[in-house]
Design an enzyme around this catalytic site. Sequence first.
Site, PDB file in Angstrom:
ATOM      1  N   CYS A  23       7.132 -38.422  -8.253  1.00 50.43           N
ATOM      2  CA  CYS A  23       6.588 -39.562  -7.304  1.00 50.43           C
ATOM      3  C   CYS A  23       6.933 -40.857  -7.486  1.00 50.43           C
ATOM      4  O   CYS A  23       6.817 -41.388  -8.588  1.00 50.43           O
ATOM      5  CB  CYS A  23       5.058 -39.399  -7.366  1.00 50.43           C
ATOM      6  SG  CYS A  23       4.626 -37.866  -7.391  1.00 50.43           S
ATOM      7  N   LYS A  43      15.328 -37.507  -8.274  1.00 50.30           N
ATOM      8  CA  LYS A  43      16.340 -38.368  -9.287  1.00 50.30           C
ATOM      9  C   LYS A  43      16.331 -38.599 -10.536  1.00 50.30           C
ATOM     10  O   LYS A  43      16.795 -38.517 -11.005  1.00 50.30           O
ATOM     11  CB  LYS A  43      16.999 -39.136  -8.159  1.00 50.30           C
ATOM     12  CG  LYS A  43      17.962 -40.044  -9.072  1.00 50.30           C
ATOM     13  CD  LYS A  43      19.311 -39.167  -9.011  1.00 50.30           C
ATOM     14  CE  LYS A  43      20.213 -40.106  -9.455  1.00 50.30           C
ATOM     15  NZ  LYS A  43      21.619 -39.320  -9.922  1.00 50.30           N
TER      16      LYS A  43
HETATM   17  C1  F6R Z   1      22.135 -33.941 -13.081  1.00 46.97           C
HETATM   18  C2  F6R Z   1      20.779 -34.363 -13.240  1.00 46.97           C
HETATM   19  C3  F6R Z   1      19.373 -34.181 -14.047  1.00 46.97           C
HETATM   20  C4  F6R Z   1      19.745 -35.743 -14.643  1.00 46.97           C
HETATM   21  C5  F6R Z   1      18.645 -35.367 -15.336  1.00 46.97           C
HETATM   22  C6  F6R Z   1      18.225 -36.780 -17.034  1.00 46.97           C
HETATM   23  O1  F6R Z   1      23.261 -33.426 -11.141  1.00 46.97           O
HETATM   24  O2  F6R Z   1      21.081 -36.154 -12.298  1.00 46.97           O
HETATM   25  O3  F6R Z   1      20.210 -32.723 -14.958  1.00 46.97           O
HETATM   26  O4  F6R Z   1      20.579 -35.696 -15.625  1.00 46.97           O
HETATM   27  O5  F6R Z   1      17.300 -35.549 -14.699  1.00 46.97           O
HETATM   28  O6  F6R Z   1      18.242 -38.363 -16.215  1.00 46.97           O
HETATM   29  P1  F6R Z   1      18.447 -39.236 -16.043  1.00 46.97           P
HETATM   30  O7  F6R Z   1      18.886 -39.682 -16.685  1.00 46.97           O
HETATM   31  O8  F6R Z   1      17.826 -40.607 -15.894  1.00 46.97           O
HETATM   32  O9  F6R Z   1      17.516 -39.404 -17.340  1.00 46.97           O
END
Ligand code: F6R
Length: 570
Positions: free
Chosen positions: A2, A565
Site C-alpha cells: 500500500c 513493486k
Molecule cells: C522480482 C522482484 C522481487 C523483488 C523483491 C525484493 O522481479 O522484483 O522479487 O526483487 O520483492 O525487493 P527489493 O529489492 O526492493 O528488496
Amino acid sequence: MCGIVGMVFKNPFSARDALTSLKRLEYRGYDSFGIADSNGRIQKFVGEIDETKAGDRLVNTTITHTRWATHGNVTEANAHPHTDCTGSIAIVHNGIISNFSEIREEMKAEGHRFASETDSELIAHFFEGKNIADSIPPFFAKFKGEYAVLLIKKGEDAIYAFKRGSPLVLGIAQDGYVLASDIYAFSDRTGNAVFFNEDEFAVVGKNGYEFYKVNGKLEPSEKQVTAFKWMAEETKKDYEHYMMKEIKEIPEASRRLLDSLEAEQRESVESIVSLVRNAKRIVFVASGSSYHASLLGIQFLRRAGVEAHAIVASEFKNFTLIDENTLVVAVSQSGETMDVIEALHGIKARGVKIASLVNVPYSTVQRMSHSHINICAGQEVAVAATKTFVNQVLAMAYIASLLGYAMDMRSVTGVFNSVFAQEARIKDVAKTLATARDIYVLGRGFSYPVAREIALKLKEITYIHAEGMMAGELKHGTLSLIEQGTPVICLAPKGDNDIMSTAHEVAGRGANVIMFSDEARGGIKIDSTGKVSFSVMAAMAGQLLTYYIAREKGLPIDKPRNLAKSVTVK
Ligand code: F6R
C-alpha cells in the site's frame, strides 16, 4: 504494502492533484484506491488509480491510499480511507495490525460497527471521540504490528501522522506539506524532506509541523530537514511497457553505476571494502531478485578469498548466527522491503555492522546502514526487477574486484548491447513457449543464480510455472518431470562441458532444449567476454524472453496480478 499520501496546503488544490500524487506510489499496490478530505467527503474505487475519478473539486487537506490487499478482499468497502462510527475521523494505513482479531472483538463488544473486513478500520474506531494527541501513547501500547497512519478530522485542516515499522516521510513544499510512504510521491514538488523515525508522531498543519517521540508519553522531537536529489520519474517514452524500457536502459544504467562508483561514490566504496576486509565473513540479506543477485555476490567474493553467505530475508533469523565479526550486507532495490528491515532490526540491536546496496535513496534500509552504495539504476517502475538486478550484480562484482577478484568491469559492461541483436530470435522462441505449462531453467556456478532469476521472472510476469535449478541437482529427483516437449533452458557459458552433458540428458528424454550459449549451438547466442558478462547477459536474454511470452499471452506486463513493486509487509 500500500501507498499513502496526505496533503495539507495553504491554498486550495484540486482533489485530482491529490490522486496524481498518489498515482506516483501505484507501484506499491493497485487493487483499489480512495481519498478523504477535511470536508468529510470520502470516495473509494476498485482497480488502478484513475486521477479523474475524484473530480476537480477544491480541497485544503486530503489523505489518499492505494491498496495491496492483506485483510479482506478487493472491494470498495475494504478500500481506504476508513472512518469511525460517527464519520468524523478518516484514516489511511500502510502495514498490518497483528493483534487485529482480539482488538476487533473488544471493539465489537463496546458497540463499534465495522464497515469493512480490514485491520485498518480499527484504527479509526480507536480514536473515536478522543483527543488524538493524548490517545497516541495508548494507541502505540495497544496496537501490535506495523503501521504508517495518516488521520484527519472533519472540519480540521491538519493531518495527524504516526508510524511504527512502515515507512513515512514528510515533504516540505513551498506552500504546504505532503506526507507519504516515500519521497517518490512528492519528488516533483520538493527536494526537502523530514524522515520519521520509529515510534514517532507528527501534527502537520498548513502553517507548520511538530514531531514527537512516542515513549509511553509524547516527547517533543527536533527533526532535521534532509535535502534529497532523485532522478525525476520518466515516462514510458515510445515503449509499450516500462519493463521493456527498463531492459533497454541496462547498458546506460550499468555505465552510470561504474562512473559513479569510480567518482562520487568512491568514499562509500572504500568504506564498504574496508568493512569487508575487517570482517570474518559476509552475510547478504535480501529477497526475490535481490537474493539472486546476492547468490552471485557470494561467488564473486569467494574468488576474492572472502567467505560469504546469502540468506533470504524472511528466514534470516532461522538460518544465521551473527556475531560482531560478521558484516551484514542488505541488498534491496526499494530499500523498503519489510522482511529485510525486520532482519536488520534484529541484528542492529546487537551492534553488528550493516552495509547496503540500494536503488532508492534515503530509503529505510539505506538509513539503517553504516555504509551504503547506491546502484544508480534510476527509477524502476515495472514490478519486475530488470535493470536493478543487473546493477546489483555489477556493484557486487566491482567490490569483489577491489578485493582481489581479477576482472575488467568495463569489458563486462561494454558488450551488453549485443543481447539486443538477439531480440528477433528471442521473440520467435517466446511464441513457442506461450502455451507451456512448466519451464525448467538450468545453470551451474555463476549461471545458477541466473537460472533462478529467469525462473522468477517467468513465474511473475508470464504466469507459467518455472523452476531455476542447479543443473547437477536435476538427476537427484526433478528429472522425472521431464517429458516429451518439456521446455528446458540451459545456460551454457563457453567451456562449461558439464551443462552440455545435462542438456544431452534432458534432450534424450524428449525435452525441448533451449540453449543460452556463447558458442554457436542454436538457441540464443550470448556474445559475452567471460563468465561475469555471460551471467548478466543471460539474465537480460531471460528478461526479454519473459517479456515477449507475456506479450504473446496478452498479460499486464508492468503490473502482474497479486504483486506490487515494494513489499512493505511481512
Ligand atoms: C522480482 C522482484 C522481487 C523483488 C523483491 C525484493 O522481479 O522484483 O522479487 O526483487 O520483492 O525487493 P527489493 O529489492 O526492493 O528488496
